[in-house]
Design a protein around this motif. Structure first.
Motif, PDB file in Angstrom:
ATOM      1  N   GLY A   1       0.118  -1.178   0.202  1.00 38.05           N
ATOM      2  CA  GLY A   1      -0.200   0.094  -0.310  1.00 38.05           C
ATOM      3  C   GLY A   1       0.653   1.439   0.201  1.00 38.05           C
ATOM      4  N   GLY A   2       2.117   1.225  -0.490  1.00 38.55           N
ATOM      5  CA  GLY A   2       3.189   2.208  -0.418  1.00 38.55           C
ATOM      6  C   GLY A   2       3.862   2.112   0.100  1.00 38.55           C
ATOM      7  N   GLU A   3       3.745   2.064   1.814  1.00 40.79           N
ATOM      8  CA  GLU A   3       3.965   1.982   2.778  1.00 40.79           C
ATOM      9  C   GLU A   3       5.424   0.767   2.375  1.00 40.79           C
ATOM     10  OE1 GLU A   3       4.218   4.081   5.512  1.00 40.79           O
ATOM     11  OE2 GLU A   3       2.842   4.669   4.250  1.00 40.79           O
ATOM     12  N   LYS A   4       6.784   1.236   3.836  1.00 41.07           N
ATOM     13  CA  LYS A   4       7.747   0.150   3.285  1.00 41.07           C
ATOM     14  C   LYS A   4       7.703   0.034   5.456  1.00 41.07           C
ATOM     15  CE  LYS A   4      12.950   0.270   3.441  1.00 41.07           C
ATOM     16  NZ  LYS A   4      13.811   0.704   3.045  1.00 41.07           N
ATOM     17  N   ILE A   5       7.798  -1.752   5.410  1.00 43.69           N
ATOM     18  CA  ILE A   5       7.147  -1.948   6.357  1.00 43.69           C
ATOM     19  C   ILE A   5       7.929  -2.861   6.698  1.00 43.69           C
ATOM     20  CG2 ILE A   5       5.548  -3.733   7.559  1.00 43.69           C
ATOM     21  CD1 ILE A   5       3.459  -2.852   5.524  1.00 43.69           C
ATOM     22  N   SER A   6       9.050  -3.235   7.739  1.00 41.72           N
ATOM     23  CA  SER A   6      10.621  -3.902   8.331  1.00 41.72           C
ATOM     24  C   SER A   6       9.534  -5.183   7.702  1.00 41.72           C
ATOM     25  CB  SER A   6      10.502  -2.827   9.550  1.00 41.72           C
ATOM     26  OG  SER A   6      11.364  -2.048   9.105  1.00 41.72           O
ATOM     27  N   HIS A   7      10.422  -6.590   7.594  1.00 36.43           N
ATOM     28  CA  HIS A   7       9.846  -8.083   8.010  1.00 36.43           C
ATOM     29  C   HIS A   7      11.252  -8.600   8.022  1.00 36.43           C
ATOM     30  CE1 HIS A   7       7.054 -11.233   7.567  1.00 36.43           C
ATOM     31  NE2 HIS A   7       7.496 -11.796   6.375  1.00 36.43           N
TER      32      HIS A   7
ATOM     33  N   GLY B   1       7.109  -5.158  -5.464  1.00 35.21           N
ATOM     34  CA  GLY B   1       6.198  -5.998  -5.776  1.00 35.21           C
ATOM     35  C   GLY B   1       4.984  -5.657  -4.797  1.00 35.21           C
ATOM     36  N   ASP B   2       4.518  -4.763  -4.590  1.00 31.50           N
ATOM     37  CA  ASP B   2       3.380  -3.869  -3.323  1.00 31.50           C
ATOM     38  C   ASP B   2       2.062  -5.115  -4.124  1.00 31.50           C
ATOM     39  OD1 ASP B   2       1.342  -2.293  -2.386  1.00 31.50           O
ATOM     40  OD2 ASP B   2       2.734  -1.064  -2.695  1.00 31.50           O
ATOM     41  N   VAL B   3       1.867  -5.592  -3.621  1.00 28.45           N
ATOM     42  CA  VAL B   3       0.921  -7.114  -4.091  1.00 28.45           C
ATOM     43  C   VAL B   3       0.154  -5.540  -4.139  1.00 28.45           C
ATOM     44  CG1 VAL B   3       2.359  -8.825  -3.683  1.00 28.45           C
ATOM     45  CG2 VAL B   3       0.488  -7.663  -1.244  1.00 28.45           C
ATOM     46  N   LEU B   4      -0.563  -4.771  -2.789  1.00 26.02           N
ATOM     47  CA  LEU B   4      -2.045  -4.061  -2.610  1.00 26.02           C
ATOM     48  C   LEU B   4      -1.959  -3.911  -3.831  1.00 26.02           C
ATOM     49  CD1 LEU B   4      -2.845  -2.973   0.467  1.00 26.02           C
ATOM     50  CD2 LEU B   4      -3.406  -1.765  -1.459  1.00 26.02           C
TER      51      LEU B   4
ATOM     52  N   ASN C   1      10.683  -1.421 -15.985  1.00 27.71           N
ATOM     53  CA  ASN C   1      10.062  -1.928 -14.559  1.00 27.71           C
ATOM     54  C   ASN C   1      10.443  -2.215 -14.114  1.00 27.71           C
ATOM     55  OD1 ASN C   1       7.532  -1.215 -16.098  1.00 27.71           O
ATOM     56  ND2 ASN C   1       7.597  -3.253 -17.872  1.00 27.71           N
ATOM     57  N   GLU C   2      12.210  -2.492 -13.448  1.00 27.82           N
ATOM     58  CA  GLU C   2      12.221  -2.800 -13.029  1.00 27.82           C
ATOM     59  C   GLU C   2      13.011  -2.200 -11.194  1.00 27.82           C
ATOM     60  OE1 GLU C   2      16.931  -5.075 -11.738  1.00 27.82           O
ATOM     61  OE2 GLU C   2      16.599  -5.119 -13.809  1.00 27.82           O
ATOM     62  N   SER C   3      12.607  -2.730 -10.512  1.00 28.68           N
ATOM     63  CA  SER C   3      12.383  -1.846  -8.931  1.00 28.68           C
ATOM     64  C   SER C   3      11.381  -1.071  -9.104  1.00 28.68           C
ATOM     65  CB  SER C   3      13.575  -1.710  -8.406  1.00 28.68           C
ATOM     66  OG  SER C   3      14.735  -2.592  -8.584  1.00 28.68           O
ATOM     67  N   GLU C   4      10.688  -0.491  -9.769  1.00 27.69           N
ATOM     68  CA  GLU C   4       9.941   0.306 -10.338  1.00 27.69           C
ATOM     69  C   GLU C   4       8.568   0.364  -9.157  1.00 27.69           C
ATOM     70  OE1 GLU C   4       9.081   3.665 -11.327  1.00 27.69           O
ATOM     71  OE2 GLU C   4       8.955   2.845 -13.794  1.00 27.69           O
ATOM     72  N   ASP C   5       8.142   2.091  -8.485  1.00 30.39           N
ATOM     73  CA  ASP C   5       7.290   2.432  -7.498  1.00 30.39           C
ATOM     74  C   ASP C   5       6.256   2.084  -7.802  1.00 30.39           C
ATOM     75  OD1 ASP C   5       5.601   3.273  -6.256  1.00 30.39           O
ATOM     76  OD2 ASP C   5       7.639   4.825  -4.897  1.00 30.39           O
ATOM     77  N   SER C   6       4.945   1.205  -7.458  1.00 25.24           N
ATOM     78  CA  SER C   6       3.871   0.602  -7.752  1.00 25.24           C
ATOM     79  C   SER C   6       2.298   1.687  -7.798  1.00 25.24           C
ATOM     80  CB  SER C   6       3.077  -0.465  -7.229  1.00 25.24           C
ATOM     81  OG  SER C   6       4.178  -1.821  -7.747  1.00 25.24           O
ATOM     82  N   ARG C   7       3.129   3.147  -7.439  1.00 30.28           N
ATOM     83  CA  ARG C   7       2.215   4.058  -7.480  1.00 30.28           C
ATOM     84  C   ARG C   7       2.332   4.362  -8.765  1.00 30.28           C
ATOM     85  NH1 ARG C   7       4.084   6.902  -1.794  1.00 30.28           N
ATOM     86  NH2 ARG C   7       6.251   5.842  -2.917  1.00 30.28           N
TER      87      ARG C   7
ATOM     88  N   GLY D   1      -0.733  -1.216  12.468  1.00 31.29           N
ATOM     89  CA  GLY D   1       0.008   0.123  12.656  1.00 31.29           C
ATOM     90  C   GLY D   1       0.590   0.782  11.202  1.00 31.29           C
ATOM     91  N   TYR D   2       0.081   0.405  10.091  1.00 37.57           N
ATOM     92  CA  TYR D   2       0.259   0.813   8.575  1.00 37.57           C
ATOM     93  C   TYR D   2      -1.380   0.892   7.959  1.00 37.57           C
ATOM     94  CZ  TYR D   2       4.984  -0.587   9.740  1.00 37.57           C
ATOM     95  OH  TYR D   2       6.473  -1.399  10.591  1.00 37.57           O
ATOM     96  N   LYS D   3      -2.259   0.754   8.898  1.00 35.37           N
ATOM     97  CA  LYS D   3      -3.505   0.732   7.905  1.00 35.37           C
ATOM     98  C   LYS D   3      -3.742   2.237   7.808  1.00 35.37           C
ATOM     99  CE  LYS D   3      -5.968  -3.981   9.611  1.00 35.37           C
ATOM    100  NZ  LYS D   3      -6.802  -4.404  10.299  1.00 35.37           N
ATOM    101  N   GLU D   4      -3.487   2.835   8.608  1.00 40.61           N
ATOM    102  CA  GLU D   4      -4.445   4.259   7.929  1.00 40.61           C
ATOM    103  C   GLU D   4      -3.262   4.963   6.914  1.00 40.61           C
ATOM    104  OE1 GLU D   4      -7.009   5.690   8.679  1.00 40.61           O
ATOM    105  OE2 GLU D   4      -7.911   4.076   9.145  1.00 40.61           O
ATOM    106  N   LEU D   5      -2.086   4.474   7.087  1.00 40.41           N
ATOM    107  CA  LEU D   5      -0.923   4.997   5.878  1.00 40.41           C
ATOM    108  C   LEU D   5      -1.687   4.372   4.846  1.00 40.41           C
ATOM    109  CD1 LEU D   5       2.403   4.855   8.614  1.00 40.41           C
ATOM    110  CD2 LEU D   5       0.656   6.890   7.724  1.00 40.41           C
ATOM    111  N   MET D   6      -1.783   3.187   4.404  1.00 39.52           N
ATOM    112  CA  MET D   6      -1.788   2.623   3.633  1.00 39.52           C
ATOM    113  C   MET D   6      -2.918   3.199   2.900  1.00 39.52           C
ATOM    114  SD  MET D   6      -0.151  -1.586   3.806  1.00 39.52           S
ATOM    115  CE  MET D   6      -2.130  -1.448   5.496  1.00 39.52           C
ATOM    116  N   ARG D   7      -4.361   2.738   3.729  1.00 39.21           N
ATOM    117  CA  ARG D   7      -5.494   4.363   3.357  1.00 39.21           C
ATOM    118  C   ARG D   7      -5.129   5.243   2.373  1.00 39.21           C
ATOM    119  NH1 ARG D   7      -9.242   3.420   7.063  1.00 39.21           N
ATOM    120  NH2 ARG D   7      -9.628   1.163   6.541  1.00 39.21           N
ATOM    121  N   GLY D   8      -4.184   6.021   2.950  1.00 36.55           N
ATOM    122  CA  GLY D   8      -4.066   7.750   2.622  1.00 36.55           C
ATOM    123  C   GLY D   8      -3.484   6.976   1.552  1.00 36.55           C
ATOM    124  N   ASN D   9      -2.272   6.539   1.667  1.00 33.67           N
ATOM    125  CA  ASN D   9      -1.585   6.664   0.419  1.00 33.67           C
ATOM    126  C   ASN D   9      -2.240   5.631  -1.271  1.00 33.67           C
ATOM    127  OD1 ASN D   9       0.533   6.486   1.937  1.00 33.67           O
ATOM    128  ND2 ASN D   9       1.512   4.650   1.910  1.00 33.67           N
TER     129      ASN D   9
END
Length: 123
Positions: free
Chosen positions: A23-29, A39-42, A70-76, A109-117
């Protein structure tokens, strides 16, 4: 008023890495996602849903993984193109519902950020 509905779906396997983009957010994993783009599946699923609603080619046809641009392209970028195509056909997004299925990472903790993005990407 004509209503069009599209459905999008996307899956990427986990691989090496220490974050995902969702959802446009970088999430540690503990792993990353194997992908040609970010790879932003959302955002990929939303993009495919929009394209499907207007009968356009899907994300894989418009942004093939064998195209170096398209390599490493931002899914936005993909989402922006889908929104443009929807608008060019005289439509707009009225409502969007997204379901993400995963055990980890925890997304609360990321839902609102993703929703905004996503909302920003849809204009």
């Amino acid at each position: 008023m004509t209503v069009r509905i599209g459905t999008g779906f996307d899956v990427h396997a986990f691989g090496e890495g220490d974050f995902i983009i969702l959802g446009g957010e970088k999430i540690s994993h503990s792993q990353g996602l194997i992908a040609h783009s970010d790879g932003d599946v959302l955002l990929h699923a939303v993009t495919d849903g929009l394209l499907g609603a207007i009968g356009a080619p899907d994300i894989g046809q418009l942004f093939p993984n064998d195209d170096a641009r398209n390599e490493s392209e931002d899914s936005r970028v993909f989402l922006e193109e889908a929104v443009k195509r929807v608008a060019d056909r005289g439509y707009g997004v009225v409502n969007l519902d997204v379901t993400v299925i995963c055990e980890r990472p925890k997304l609360s903790g990321y839902k609102e950020l993703m929703r905004g993005n996503v909302a920003a990407g849809l204009g």
